[in-house]
Design an enzyme around this catalytic site. Structure first.
Site, short mmCIF file in Angstrom:
data_model
loop_
_atom_site.label_atom_id
_atom_site.label_comp_id
_atom_site.label_asym_id
_atom_site.label_seq_id
_atom_site.Cartn_x
_atom_site.Cartn_y
_atom_site.Cartn_z
N HIS A 188 27.68 -11.93 82.10
CA HIS A 188 28.61 -12.71 81.26
C HIS A 188 29.87 -11.90 81.00
CE1 HIS A 188 29.02 -15.79 77.77
NE2 HIS A 188 30.22 -15.33 78.11
N ASP A 243 29.63 -10.24 77.29
CA ASP A 243 30.65 -11.25 76.97
C ASP A 243 32.03 -10.59 76.86
OD1 ASP A 243 31.89 -13.64 76.38
OD2 ASP A 243 31.15 -13.78 74.33
N ASN A 252 33.25 -15.30 69.43
CA ASN A 252 32.52 -16.57 69.36
C ASN A 252 31.30 -16.49 70.27
OD1 ASN A 252 31.86 -19.17 68.74
ND2 ASN A 252 33.49 -20.13 69.94
N ASN A 298 36.16 -20.11 82.71
CA ASN A 298 37.21 -20.67 81.85
C ASN A 298 38.56 -20.03 82.16
OD1 ASN A 298 36.26 -18.27 80.74
ND2 ASN A 298 36.65 -18.89 78.63
N HIS A 347 34.43 -12.08 81.35
CA HIS A 347 35.63 -12.89 81.56
C HIS A 347 36.67 -12.01 82.25
CE1 HIS A 347 34.26 -16.19 78.89
NE2 HIS A 347 33.62 -15.20 78.28
N HIS A 376 41.85 -9.65 75.48
CA HIS A 376 43.06 -10.34 75.02
C HIS A 376 44.17 -9.30 74.85
CE1 HIS A 376 41.07 -14.16 74.37
NE2 HIS A 376 40.12 -13.54 73.70
N HIS A 414 24.99 -15.65 74.86
CA HIS A 414 25.27 -14.94 73.61
C HIS A 414 24.60 -15.54 72.36
CE1 HIS A 414 28.22 -18.14 73.60
NE2 HIS A 414 29.11 -17.49 74.34
N GLY A 438 37.05 -13.08 70.80
CA GLY A 438 36.61 -12.23 71.88
C GLY A 438 36.91 -10.76 71.71
#
Length: 427
Positions: free
Chosen positions: A58, A303, A276, A92, A60, A307, A230, A322
């Site tokens: 998991h 996760d 989240n 996403n 991003h 940013h 998560h 995040g």
């Protein structure tokens, strides 16, 4: 290309064993004491832990569309620094990998720029809007690892059941970010003490647990592999535990930050504590640890969600959800769980290797002859302070800055090639 790793500490059921590992053509050829060989490259492990390359299902990576936050290149190099040799990238992005053409583009980009293995997720619904299912067969053929609308929960039970039945026929997993949008309440933190103290709308636990309970029953009806992202609440843990008792094919993951932090740890209006699902109560945190130990929760995933500094500087209510986690996950958990006798070292390694591999039927996560030479060397005695300015990820958003940790990766090898080495960087 051949390689010999000498004098590594291999973790066994009976403790540590000093071994050499001989690698040929990207695979482990032999493991044993004092191996002799004419290897082209010799690595002196000097008693450091040799473990399978870590697996994170998991993450991003933000590409395409979010390259200011992260790219496949920067994210996978950060992963290698953290000891990971396999990561699964969430969909996403913009555009979303919801078609054969977009998945093929993503696969090409991974081949061109990734330092380690990347398993790409495809979305359950077109553009993750929850209105129209994607072509699962086409996406699987194009290399989709599993299906998820991570970042948003599939709100329609009918849509989710249809997706699960379709996925079951294709033997591909449905992976869910569980959140009932009618219960979010425009929240930014857990709905309890800290949200009240800061005057910020809260996200109730039932927002997550009601979706998990719904999906478990749908998965039972459809007969598909259903995986919970998560997990964060005691009610969610209870629902998954009950599902496993009844033989429903459900798996679940937990993040390092939900194991190590709760809402009591939030320091003021600092958006580095905004993720989240949010940091929950102390009771929830304890339930997550209990669920991990009793097998309700299958493995740990970061996760990793980078940013920009500017976004996170906007405060808890306005900043995006995040935190980053790839470069700090193992030392954080080794220091705060293993050294404090809450987990054994073998349990921690398994939660990052063989357990995620087994949950999804992946041929990774073990050190044995014939296996791919995905290996991490870890210095269990090395102690350092977490310094976000030294991250290889573009993201600096972590609540763990300044924490002193032991157990840092010092070399990561993927398919028999050194990808990252401490003090050298990318090799």
């Amino acid at each position: 290309m051949s390689m010999l790793i000498k004098n590594g500490k291999l973790l066994t059921e009976n403790g540590f064993e000093t071994v050499d590992i001989f690698i040929e053509n990207g695979k482990i050829s032999k493991i044993g004491p004092q191996l002799s060989s004419d290897a082209e490259q010799i690595i002196e492990a000097e008693g450091k832990l040799v473990a399978p390359g870590l697996i994170d299902l998991h993450v991003h990576l933000r590409e395409p569309g979010g390259e200011k936050k992260e790219t496949i290149a920067t994210g996978t190099l950060a992963a290698a620094k953290g000891g990971f040799t396999t990561v699964a990238a969430m969909p996403n992005t913009r555009p979303v990998p919801d078609s054969k053409a977009q998945m093929e583009w993503l696969q090409e980009r991974i081949q061109e720029t990734a330092s380690i293995r990347v398993l790409p997720y495809a979305s359950i619904t077109v553009r993750e809007l929850g209105q129209e299912l994607t072509d699962f067969a086409e996406l699987k053929e194009a290399g989709a690892f599993a299906l998820t609308d991570d970042g948003v929960g599939v709100q329609s039970a009918g849509m989710m059941l249809k997706a699960m039945k379709k996925a079951a026929k294709l033997d591909i997993a449905i992976v869910a970010h569980c959140e009932d949008n009618t219960l979010i309440n425009k929240g930014s933190l857990h709905e309890w003490k800290k949200a009240e103290e800061l005057g910020i709308n809260g996200i109730p636990s039932v927002c997550e647990s009601v979706h998990i309970a719904r999906d478990i029953l749908l998965a039972e009806e459809a007969g598909c592999h259903y995986h919970v992202c998560h997990i964060s609440t005691k009610e969610s843990v209870r629902a998954v535990r009950d599902a496993k008792k009844y033989g429903i094919k459900v798996t679940a993951e937990v993040t390092p930050h939900h194991l190590l932090l709760c809402e009591d740890d939030i320091l003021g209006n600092d958006a580095n504590y905004k993720m989240n699902p949010p940091l929950r109560s102390k009771e929830d945190q304890e339930a997550l640890m209990e669920g991990l130990l009793d097998g309700t929760i299958d493995f740990i995933a970061t996760d990793h969600a980078p940013h920009t500094r500017q976004e996170k500087a906007e405060g808890i209510e306005l900043a995006p959800f995040g935190i980053v986690g790839l470069e700090t996950a193992f030392p954080l958990l080794y220091t705060n769980l293993v050294e404090k006798k809450m987990l054994t070292l073998k349990e921690l390694v398994d939660f990052f290797t063989i357990k995620p591999a087994k949950a999804f039927g992946l041929p990774y996560g073990e050190l044995k002859p014939g296996a791919l030479a995905d290996i991490v060397l870890i210095d269990l005695n090395q102690e350092e302070e977490i310094n976000p300015d030294e991250f290889l990820s573009k993201g600096r958003n972590t609540p763990f800055a300044g924490w002193n940790c032991k157990g840092w990766p010092v070399m990561t090898i993927a398919k028999g090639k050194i990808i990252w080495e401490k003090g050298v960087g990318k090799v």
